[in-house]
Design an enzyme around this catalytic site. Structure first.
Site, PDB file in Angstrom:
ATOM      1  N   GLU A 121       0.817  -1.206   0.000  1.00 45.43           N
ATOM      2  CA  GLU A 121       0.000   0.000   0.000  1.00 45.43           C
ATOM      3  C   GLU A 121       0.856   1.263   0.000  1.00 45.43           C
ATOM      4  OE1 GLU A 121      -3.261   0.096  -0.498  1.00 45.43           O
ATOM      5  OE2 GLU A 121      -3.115  -2.069  -0.719  1.00 45.43           O
ATOM      6  N   HIS A 124       1.986   2.082  -3.474  1.00 46.26           N
ATOM      7  CA  HIS A 124       1.064   2.884  -4.282  1.00 46.26           C
ATOM      8  C   HIS A 124       1.330   4.374  -4.089  1.00 46.26           C
ATOM      9  CE1 HIS A 124      -1.578  -0.029  -6.107  1.00 46.26           C
ATOM     10  NE2 HIS A 124      -1.923  -0.575  -4.957  1.00 46.26           N
TER      11      HIS A 124
END
Length: 261
Positions: A121, A124
């Site tokens: 995450e 990203h």
């Protein structure tokens, strides 16, 4: 004359919006990082006000320990919040915000498996995927309204803006990252966890557990918008030797996290 002006403007826009991701991929980034960061900060603040935060100190300490080890490799101050939510999910937002659901903490066997998700995450964010998607999906003329819309998540435009950030599930809409973004985040994420001293091989075990949980009917927002576990594991295995070398170097430099669940 008008056509020449429009062509010149388009070429200028394309040149000024050209960027390169951490893996060397060409990107179209038009919106300013400050704008996107503000959207992330606003949406995270809204989540904290509307969604229950865990009162279990063990969960918070575990997630913070793993996230801090990961983000020490990226720099900056990151806020970590564990939400009381049984779905198997975690997310990171522009503006250095990380959210982890209690359901995911209950699922993982160890620190390395949680590091695989958090690293992905954070990947990203480092690759500016939200900015790239916002830049591609919104016209220049609506960019400002998209930023403003985050403060009104109940509206249709607000839901779209949050969905583009990758956190629209709370508002009934999920706009998944592309397969290219997901594969890139996997590569960045496994490198981050390895550089932090976590065992990158546990990333494969984590996705196998997620797939098994999905077959058992558990609600998995995370997996609903990501590639199949088979293609993900194949990509991870292709990169594993390099990641293991990074982990060994991290261990040689004294980076060996001890985060207890």
């Amino acid at each position: 004359m008008l056509k020449k002006f429009l062509l010149s403007t388009a070429v200028s826009l394309a040149l000024t919006a050209c960027a390169t991701s951490p893996t060397g991929r060409s990107q179209f980034i038009y919106m300013s990082d400050n704008q996107v960061d503000q959207m992330g900060l606003q949406s995270f603040s809204d989540m904290k006000s509307k969604n229950p935060i865990t009162q279990n100190p063990r969960y918070s300490q575990f997630a913070s320990c793993v996230a801090q080890a990961i983000t020490q490799q990226t720099g900056g101050q990151w806020e970590v919040v564990v939400f009381e939510d049984e779905t198997l999910n975690a997310f990171a937002l522009p503006g250095n915000k990380i959210g982890v659901h209690t359901g995911l903490i209950n699922l993982v066997d160890n620190q390395d498996q949680l590091a695989a998700v958090i690293g992905h995450e954070v990947g990203h964010v480092l690759a500016r995927h939200s900015n790239e998607r916002l830049s591609q999906e919104t016209a220049v003329s609506t960019g400002l309204s998209m930023v403003q819309a985050v403060s009104q998540p109940q509206t249709a435009l607000g839901q779209t803006a949050l969905g583009l950030l990758g956190v629209g599930a709370q508002y009934g809409v999920i706009l998944p990252f592309s397969r290219v973004h997901e594969t890139e985040a996997d590569t960045i994420g496994v490198d981050l966890m390895a550089k932090a001293g976590f065992d990158p091989r546990q990333s494969v075990n984590l996705w196998l557990k997620m797939d098994k949980a999905a077959q058992g009917g558990q609600p998995i927002e995370f997996m609903s918008t990501h590639p199949s576990h088979g293609s993900r594991i194949e990509n991870l295995n292709q990169h594993m030797n390099q990641a293991l070398q990074m982990q060994q170097q991290a261990r040689n430099n004294g980076r060996q996290p001890h985060c207890s669940k």
